[in-house]
Write a protein that holds these residues in place. Structure first.
Motif, PDB file in Angstrom:
ATOM      1  N   UNK A 351       8.074   0.167   7.769  1.00 46.03           N
ATOM      2  CA  UNK A 351       8.658   0.054   9.352  1.00 46.03           C
ATOM      3  C   UNK A 351      10.197   0.045   8.652  1.00 46.03           C
ATOM      4  N   UNK A 352      10.286  -1.088   7.971  1.00 45.60           N
ATOM      5  CA  UNK A 352      12.270  -1.381   7.940  1.00 45.60           C
ATOM      6  C   UNK A 352      12.545  -0.374   7.279  1.00 45.60           C
ATOM      7  N   UNK A 353      12.512   0.823   6.505  1.00 47.53           N
ATOM      8  CA  UNK A 353      12.757   1.374   5.987  1.00 47.53           C
ATOM      9  C   UNK A 353      13.155   2.578   7.106  1.00 47.53           C
ATOM     10  N   UNK A 354      11.974   3.053   8.314  1.00 49.56           N
ATOM     11  CA  UNK A 354      12.336   3.867   9.011  1.00 49.56           C
ATOM     12  C   UNK A 354      13.687   3.141  10.103  1.00 49.56           C
ATOM     13  N   UNK A 355      13.672   1.702  10.204  1.00 47.83           N
ATOM     14  CA  UNK A 355      14.877   1.257  11.233  1.00 47.83           C
ATOM     15  C   UNK A 355      15.949   1.586  10.783  1.00 47.83           C
ATOM     16  N   UNK A 365      18.125  -2.769   2.518  1.00 45.95           N
ATOM     17  CA  UNK A 365      17.696  -1.879   1.681  1.00 45.95           C
ATOM     18  C   UNK A 365      16.450  -2.990   0.594  1.00 45.95           C
ATOM     19  N   UNK A 366      17.439  -3.919   0.735  1.00 50.50           N
ATOM     20  CA  UNK A 366      16.326  -5.566   0.086  1.00 50.50           C
ATOM     21  C   UNK A 366      14.928  -6.281   0.453  1.00 50.50           C
ATOM     22  N   UNK A 367      15.411  -5.905   1.202  1.00 48.47           N
ATOM     23  CA  UNK A 367      14.464  -6.658   2.361  1.00 48.47           C
ATOM     24  C   UNK A 367      13.342  -5.391   1.996  1.00 48.47           C
ATOM     25  N   UNK A 431      14.478  11.329   4.725  1.00 50.99           N
ATOM     26  CA  UNK A 431      14.185   9.673   4.051  1.00 50.99           C
ATOM     27  C   UNK A 431      13.272   8.941   5.256  1.00 50.99           C
ATOM     28  N   UNK A 432      13.994   9.161   6.710  1.00 58.14           N
ATOM     29  CA  UNK A 432      13.524   8.714   7.703  1.00 58.14           C
ATOM     30  C   UNK A 432      12.248   9.094   7.787  1.00 58.14           C
TER      31      UNK A 432
END
Length: 461
Positions: A351-355, A365-367, A431-432
């Protein structure tokens, strides 16, 4: 552990780390190889496919070969093959030759992985559990720091360095292995009397050929259709040939006396099958991020190879730190709580990647990397423990082989997923979309973990 045992461990460890190291360093080299050989993203992805397809075949075959012809011989031969391929790959005149040397490299490094664990089990008798855990550190550590090493090497010396870096490891391992690994016993009369035909039957050459050609044809058809933007008659024919060969492979494996992949075992033990399906999906998720994120950082965000390697280090370090903690937790509570937490972390990371957007700080991106790294550390221990709980002791050897097959299939599917989503060019929009697909897969893993607990297919320890 004696001094000789320590040197033996070192020689084996330096050999077995080459397979995970080379499979992970390439993640940071994709963009550079794409530019050097003037390829689209779909074309360059074969550098990943070729390595994992070859590894999935070579490791079990070399395990069988070592039982007949000697583990020391197989290990030392693997080092020679790895040396030659690492020396010649940077000299490749075109991408096709690079793929050939990459396959040879995969076979050579797989020869060491296939027999390294057995060498340790046989020749190190005191503190054997400690020795095996050290060997696992070589394997997991090499995979964890591979992108960082690859990023540093490409930044300072360009892409050939990720092949040349193998040479000192190979030489050191060969010199130590020659002195420390005991000589093999003379081949048994069975091995000496075995004809080529019997040997081909033992390793199931027909099954391997059907599996390899069918899988490659299907992958080529799907990726070519995505790359060209339309479905041609040639793509359809190649895809149908691939499907027919894979169906023939299934029929063959169900009848074979020594199958390459014992499919009947899946039907006989549904709980074990469920664990393998879950493990395959875990690897689809992890390796989609592992190979996709470096390309996103370099192609979309224009981050250097060196900085990409530094960022990817958060993934590997999180995984390494988590694994021993996960071991103690799983010993007390069983694998399912850890696997449920892992699935939730992968959902959060996806989900973090989508945001993320094109102006998000790169450091953010480290998160996602940390979430996937922690989940990978949990999965490294949790999925293995789940396999042991779901598998009768008398087939644990076969189950372990199937488990590794599931890992490779997941890795191959992750590369296929990235190739289909991205096509010719790695883009922010693609990527999204990839992030959304990964979120769906991660959520399915959450429900699978909960379902297994409720259905009682796995008994918690």
């Amino acid at each position: 552990m004696s001094v000789h045992s320590r040197w033996l461990m070192t020689s084996v460890g330096l050999g077995v780390l080459l397979n995970p190291l080379n499979s992970s360093m390439i993640a940071v080299a994709i963009t550079r190889l794409q530019n050097v050989f003037q390829l689209d993203f779909t074309g360059v992805s074969w550098i990943i496919f070729s390595f994992y397809i070859a590894s999935s075949i070579a490791q079990p075959v070399m395990g069988k070969a070592s039982d007949l012809f000697g583990r020391r011989k197989i290990f030392l031969t693997g080092l020679v093959v790895a040396f030659i391929s690492s020396l010649l790959a940077p000299l490749s005149p075109n991408f096709g030759w690079l793929i050939v040397f990459r396959i040879v490299q995969s076979i050579g490094t797989s020869m060491m992985v296939g027999v390294g664990m057995a060498i340790v089990r046989i020749h190190i008798t005191e503190k054997q559990a400690t020795a095996l855990s050290v060997l696992s550190i070589f394997l997991s550590g090499a995979a964890a720091i591979g992108p960082f090493i690859g990023g540093v090497l490409i930044h300072w010396w360009d892409w050939p360095a990720i092949f040349f870096v193998n040479i000192p490891f190979v030489v050191a391992s060969f010199l130590l292995a020659w002195r420390t690994i005991p000589k093999d016993e003379p081949p048994t009369s069975v091995a000496l009397a075995m004809s080529f035909r019997k040997w081909f039957d033992l390793i199931d050459t027909s099954g391997i050929l059907l599996f390899t050609v069918g899988l490659v044809a299907l992958l080529a058809s799907l990726l070519s259709a995505k790359s060209s933007g339309h479905i041609s008659l040639g793509n359809v024919i190649v895809g149908l040939i691939g499907l027919v060969l894979l169906v023939a492979f299934v029929r063959h494996e169900l009848k074979a006396t020594s199958p390459f992949i014992p499919l009947r075992t899946f039907a006989k033990y549904p709980a074990m099958t469920w664990v393998n399906v879950e493990f395959m999906l875990v690897n689809v998720l992890f390796y989609s991020l592992f190979f996709g994120l470096p390309s996103y950082l370099q192609m979309v965000r224009h981050v250097s190879e060196f900085q990409t390697g530094i960022l990817m280090l958060s993934l590997g370090l999180s995984s390494l730190v988590t694994s021993p903690i996960a071991g103690r937790w799983i010993d007390k509570s069983g694998p399912r709580p850890a696997l449920l937490v892992s699935a939730m972390l992968m959902t959060f990371g996806s989900v973090w990647l989508v945001t993320l957007n094109q102006t998000s700080p790169v450091i953010s991106v480290c998160l996602a990397l940390a979430a996937f790294g922690i989940s990978n550390g949990l999965n490294n221990v949790g999925m293995q423990a789940a396999l042991f709980q779901s598998t009768p002791i008398e087939i644990i050897g076969v189950a372990s082989g199937l488990f590794n097959t599931s890992r490779y299939l997941g890795t191959i599917l992750s590369s296929l997923l990235i190739g289909i989503v991205m096509g010719n060019k790695f883009s922010f929009e693609g990527f999204q979309v990839l992030g959304i697909i990964l979120t769906v897969i991660a959520l399915s893993l959450v429900f699978m973990s909960r379902r297994l607990r409720k259905s009682g297919q796995l008994q918690e320890s």
